[in-house]
Design a protein around this motif. Sequence first.
Motif, PDB file in Angstrom:
ATOM      1  N   GLU A 211       5.190   1.785  -8.359  1.00  0.00           N
ATOM      2  CA  GLU A 211       5.163   2.585  -9.579  1.00  0.00           C
ATOM      3  C   GLU A 211       5.986   3.850  -9.366  1.00  0.00           C
ATOM      4  O   GLU A 211       6.484   4.097  -8.268  1.00  0.00           O
ATOM      5  CB  GLU A 211       3.720   2.933  -9.944  1.00  0.00           C
ATOM      6  N   LYS A 212       6.102   4.672 -10.403  1.00  0.00           N
ATOM      7  CA  LYS A 212       6.939   5.863 -10.303  1.00  0.00           C
ATOM      8  C   LYS A 212       6.494   6.808  -9.196  1.00  0.00           C
ATOM      9  O   LYS A 212       7.316   7.392  -8.484  1.00  0.00           O
ATOM     10  CB  LYS A 212       6.936   6.627 -11.635  1.00  0.00           C
ATOM     11  N   ASP A 213       5.194   6.961  -9.041  1.00  0.00           N
ATOM     12  CA  ASP A 213       4.665   7.971  -8.133  1.00  0.00           C
ATOM     13  C   ASP A 213       4.002   7.412  -6.885  1.00  0.00           C
ATOM     14  O   ASP A 213       3.515   8.165  -6.052  1.00  0.00           O
ATOM     15  CB  ASP A 213       3.667   8.868  -8.866  1.00  0.00           C
ATOM     16  N   LYS A 214       3.960   6.076  -6.727  1.00  0.00           N
ATOM     17  CA  LYS A 214       3.278   5.523  -5.556  1.00  0.00           C
ATOM     18  C   LYS A 214       3.624   4.048  -5.363  1.00  0.00           C
ATOM     19  O   LYS A 214       4.144   3.388  -6.259  1.00  0.00           O
ATOM     20  CB  LYS A 214       1.760   5.655  -5.716  1.00  0.00           C
ATOM     21  N   ILE A 215       3.326   3.587  -4.153  1.00  0.00           N
ATOM     22  CA  ILE A 215       3.389   2.166  -3.831  1.00  0.00           C
ATOM     23  C   ILE A 215       2.006   1.756  -3.319  1.00  0.00           C
ATOM     24  O   ILE A 215       1.504   2.319  -2.343  1.00  0.00           O
ATOM     25  CB  ILE A 215       4.451   1.858  -2.768  1.00  0.00           C
ATOM     26  N   THR A 216       1.386   0.811  -4.007  1.00  0.00           N
ATOM     27  CA  THR A 216       0.051   0.340  -3.641  1.00  0.00           C
ATOM     28  C   THR A 216       0.162  -0.965  -2.869  1.00  0.00           C
ATOM     29  O   THR A 216       0.842  -1.901  -3.313  1.00  0.00           O
ATOM     30  CB  THR A 216      -0.818   0.132  -4.896  1.00  0.00           C
ATOM     31  N   VAL A 217      -0.505  -1.024  -1.724  1.00  0.00           N
ATOM     32  CA  VAL A 217      -0.478  -2.216  -0.879  1.00  0.00           C
ATOM     33  C   VAL A 217      -1.893  -2.796  -0.800  1.00  0.00           C
ATOM     34  O   VAL A 217      -2.843  -2.082  -0.465  1.00  0.00           O
ATOM     35  CB  VAL A 217       0.015  -1.887   0.548  1.00  0.00           C
ATOM     36  N   ARG A 218      -2.013  -4.077  -1.109  1.00  0.00           N
ATOM     37  CA  ARG A 218      -3.306  -4.751  -1.036  1.00  0.00           C
ATOM     38  C   ARG A 218      -3.152  -6.070  -0.300  1.00  0.00           C
ATOM     39  O   ARG A 218      -2.161  -6.768  -0.480  1.00  0.00           O
ATOM     40  CB  ARG A 218      -3.873  -5.026  -2.440  1.00  0.00           C
ATOM     41  N   GLU A 219      -4.150  -6.388   0.516  1.00  0.00           N
ATOM     42  CA  GLU A 219      -4.153  -7.660   1.224  1.00  0.00           C
ATOM     43  C   GLU A 219      -5.100  -8.632   0.549  1.00  0.00           C
ATOM     44  O   GLU A 219      -6.168  -8.232   0.063  1.00  0.00           O
ATOM     45  CB  GLU A 219      -4.530  -7.454   2.700  1.00  0.00           C
ATOM     46  N   LEU A 220      -4.715  -9.892   0.540  1.00  0.00           N
ATOM     47  CA  LEU A 220      -5.512 -10.945  -0.092  1.00  0.00           C
ATOM     48  C   LEU A 220      -5.984 -11.939   0.960  1.00  0.00           C
ATOM     49  O   LEU A 220      -5.250 -12.247   1.898  1.00  0.00           O
ATOM     50  CB  LEU A 220      -4.680 -11.689  -1.144  1.00  0.00           C
ATOM     51  N   LYS A 221      -7.169 -12.438   0.793  1.00  0.00           N
ATOM     52  CA  LYS A 221      -7.659 -13.504   1.630  1.00  0.00           C
ATOM     53  C   LYS A 221      -7.279 -14.838   0.999  1.00  0.00           C
ATOM     54  O   LYS A 221      -7.379 -14.999  -0.221  1.00  0.00           O
ATOM     55  CB  LYS A 221      -9.179 -13.417   1.808  1.00  0.00           C
ATOM     56  N   GLY A 222      -6.871 -15.764   1.829  1.00  0.00           N
ATOM     57  CA  GLY A 222      -6.505 -17.072   1.319  1.00  0.00           C
ATOM     58  C   GLY A 222      -7.149 -18.165   2.152  1.00  0.00           C
ATOM     59  O   GLY A 222      -7.950 -17.893   3.061  1.00  0.00           O
TER      60      GLY A 222
END
Length: 225
Positions: A211-222
């Motif tokens: 996004e303009k003001d941030k980068i969000t990192v999320r991990e997913l379980k598979g």
Amino acid sequence: MGDDIMSYNGGVAVAMKGKECVAIACDKRYGVQNRTIATNFTKIFQYGDHCLVAFCGLATDVCRLLSEIGKIDFWVIFKVQTVAQRLKFRTNLYELREQRKLKPVVLYNMLTNLLYERRFGPYFVYALVVGLDPKTGETYVFDSDNIGAISDNVNLATVGTASEFIFGLGELFFKPNMNSDELFEATSQALLNGVDRDSASGWGAVVYVVEKDKITVRELKGRQD
């Protein structure tokens, strides 16, 4: 799986646009054909404040590891420059010389030039480039083959061994002007459902939303099988 060198290590990545946000995701499996070696192999690299690149293909050309035998049971492992490192060198040099931040279109052109230089002995990688202009909110999604063929700025792109499954699912989940949460959900569902149909990718995933003001990192379980 066959003997195709591009699918030897497996792996997949997908990118999708939203409204003033863009997402890129990849699985975390590193394997040798159907044998899983590791489940924490990153395929996404950050260049600049709002630009990310995902590489799929032969892992040694993404981020090469060389091994030398010192004794029978002793291995020395070290990194050398390949595509990810060479691209990082060029982007650092650009920002130092130009005294300005890297833009997604510039990054994409750098990558395609790097790949095309080696067209007679190419790197065995496919790439996705995503980015966002923080001033205008315009989003970018590009893909490239292993010799740097130029693509248009698209809404959805995917590369890797599960790409043929993910593309149809991605078109199903995609809708125009998604916010960051909707974009994360659409990208995650397309990736997780796609890798379930491919034995060469999976074992969890990681999703980046820019996004303009941030980068969000999320991990997913598979699935772990």
